[in-house]
Design an enzyme around this catalytic site. Structure first.
Site, PDB file in Angstrom:
ATOM      1  N   LYS A 195     -22.354   3.896 -46.988  1.00  0.00           N
ATOM      2  CA  LYS A 195     -22.273   3.534 -48.397  1.00  0.00           C
ATOM      3  C   LYS A 195     -23.307   2.530 -48.858  1.00  0.00           C
ATOM      4  O   LYS A 195     -23.660   1.598 -48.142  1.00  0.00           O
ATOM      5  CB  LYS A 195     -20.886   2.946 -48.678  1.00  0.00           C
ATOM      6  CG  LYS A 195     -19.775   3.965 -48.556  1.00  0.00           C
ATOM      7  CD  LYS A 195     -19.651   4.801 -49.799  1.00  0.00           C
ATOM      8  CE  LYS A 195     -18.837   4.045 -50.797  1.00  0.00           C
ATOM      9  NZ  LYS A 195     -18.342   4.871 -51.871  1.00  0.00           N
ATOM     10  N   GLU A 208     -21.980  -1.522 -61.857  1.00  0.00           N
ATOM     11  CA  GLU A 208     -20.559  -1.424 -62.238  1.00  0.00           C
ATOM     12  C   GLU A 208     -20.101  -2.671 -62.978  1.00  0.00           C
ATOM     13  O   GLU A 208     -19.367  -2.602 -63.975  1.00  0.00           O
ATOM     14  CB  GLU A 208     -19.690  -1.205 -60.999  1.00  0.00           C
ATOM     15  CG  GLU A 208     -19.956   0.137 -60.327  1.00  0.00           C
ATOM     16  CD  GLU A 208     -19.323   0.178 -58.949  1.00  0.00           C
ATOM     17  OE1 GLU A 208     -18.169   0.609 -58.848  1.00  0.00           O
ATOM     18  OE2 GLU A 208     -19.980  -0.241 -57.977  1.00  0.00           O
TER      19      GLU A 208
END
Ligand code: ARG
Length: 459
Positions: free
Chosen positions: A284, A291
């Site tokens: 990841k 965000e």
């Protein structure tokens, strides 16, 4: 014991809980520099007008500078019992210089004092927003210049619409941010009137010179109505509103980055500097900064709604409700400046994936409009009919699992007998974007002209 500032008519001091709800020093200490600047200008004016002696004014102005350096060195003892920054500083001044300190508040009230302090602070934040926005515009502009002719899909409804250029998409944000910047410039211009000298609400009988203090503090002029001067928080509402609109823009690009950086899109690679890993999934790379930027508008709009709600229905003039204004503006300003800096870094450090962009632009029947336009231009079909013919070809391609340029000429002529080999020249994405030369359109030449315009404007 009773308060040292107004204790004359009080038999006892406040309840401890009253002190807790009433005191604002925990947050309004941020106004210390503005409070000292305002008081120094006021003292100089009082002396110039013969209201206090030059001697007292000098002691006051010198004492305030000492307090300023004590606060900046972290050596100042703030007291909750003294409520706010205004009383903390004034009380310390009197402790330091005696009698003269007690003359500072002549012809003034905390109502005009807080109004001028908060305006000065908010005015600085407008300047900071303008600077931050300029840097962000430059970051988008650099991306636009590098990729003026890189082809990517343009979307409506997040469905592939027509091919556009990377530079064009980047410049769309430059336009938005330019409007944001002008909103802060505009708000700054309107707030640049000095409320000092309105005193409690009615003005004062002392022969003060409001023009002198206004110009000493960098205001264009004094405010014209004393009641309005101590009641008005429009300047804060405008700052918040401009911030909310700006944060909305940032959230839109943040969302695009979140989508574009997925394994499914691969339009951009975000720098390691602006991403985080997962503690469990080794593959990841999460777009956390993007965000958070998508979310920050929630906070800024929350502050905006809070202050509108505080101000609505307040009778003139000052009410203590208005003490609740500062935390909203402080938090929104801090959030906005951090957001602008983070977005500037992310935009500067991101890398567009030209191949992925081009590949995506060439799929999803992105040149269907070009085909319809060709039918109009070359065969003289009415646009509605051309739209229909093209729609049949899209359906055919979809059925075959291919794109428009992969259809054979006989498949093309099955939809309309007039179609010739020439049609294939308009089905390529390069031709498509090159043809959109209307002013403000996506053609690379148009984009380059806009890049040049912005480079001149941004210096
Ligand atoms: N701390 C107050 C505020 O922030 C200052 C003004 C107080 N004025 C007054 N009359 N109580 O609004």
């Amino acid at each position: 014991s009773a308060n040292s500032m107004w204790g004359g008519r009080f038999a006892t001091g406040p309840d401890a809980i009253m002190t807790a709800i009433n005191a604002s020093i925990s947050f309004d200490k941020r106004l210390y520099a503005q409070d000292i600047a305002g008081s120094r200008a006021h003292a100089a004016m009082l002396a110039a007008q013969g209201i206090i002696t030059e001697e007292d004014a000098t002691a006051i102005r010198q004492g305030l500078l000492t307090i300023l350096s004590e606060i900046e060195a972290g050596r100042f003892q703030f007291s909750e019992a003294l409520e706010d920054i205004h009383l903390n500083i004034e009380s310390k001044l009197t402790e330091m210089i005696g009698e003269a300190g007690k003359r500072l508040h002549t012809g003034r009230s905390r109502n005009d004092q807080v109004a001028v302090d908060f305006r000065l602070w908010t005015r600085d934040q407008c300047d900071a927003a303008i600077t931050g926005l300029t840097a962000l515009m430059q970051a988008f502009l650099a991306q636009a210049e590098a990729g003026a002719d890189w082809i990517m899909p343009g979307f409506t409804h997040l469905q592939t619409a027509q091919p556009v250029t990377w530079g064009h998409h980047m410049l769309a944000y430059v336009e938005m941010l330019a409007r944001d910047r002008s909103r802060f410039e505009d708000a700054r211009r309107r707030m640049n009137e000095c409320p000092l000298g309105a005193a409690a609400l009615a003005g004062t009988g002392f022969p003060i010179d409001r023009h002198m203090t206004a110009s000493a503090l960098g205001f264009d002029r004094p405010t014209a109505n004393s009641l309005d001067s101590v009641s008005d928080r429009d300047f804060a509402l405008e700052f918040l509103s401009a911030s909310a609109i700006c944060a909305t823009h940032l959230s839109r690009f943040a969302e695009e980055l979140v989508i574009w950086s997925t394994a499914q899109f691969r339009f951009v690679k975000l720098s390691d500097k602006w991403t985080t890993g997962s503690s469990i999934m080794p593959q990841k790379k999460n777009p956390d900064a993007a965000e958070l930027l998508r979310a920050k508008i929630g906070r800024i709009l929350g502050s905006t709604v809070a202050l509108f709600t505080i101000m609505k229905g307040l009778p003139l003039t000052y009410s203590k409700d208005m003490q609740e204004d500062k935390e909203q503006v402080f938090d929104a300003a801090d959030t906005l400046m951090l957001s602008l800096a983070a977005m500037t870094g992310m935009v500067s450090d991101m890398t567009a994936n030209r191949e992925a962009l081009h590949k995506a632009a060439s799929s999803g029947f992105s040149t269907a409009t070009d085909l319809a336009d060709w039918l109009v231009r070359s065969l003289g079909l009415p646009f509605r009919e051309a739209h229909h013919v093209t729609g049949r070809l899209v359906a055919l391609a979809e059925e075959k699992g291919c794109d428009l340029p992969d259809l054979s000429l006989s498949e093309m002529t099955s939809a309309h007998p007039g179609i010739t080999q020439e049609v294939y020249s308009v089905l390529g994405v390069e031709n498509s974007v090159r043809s959109r030369m209307s002013y403000g359109g996506t053609a690379p030449d148009q984009v380059r002209a806009q890049v040049a315009r912005w480079k001149t404007l941004l210096g």
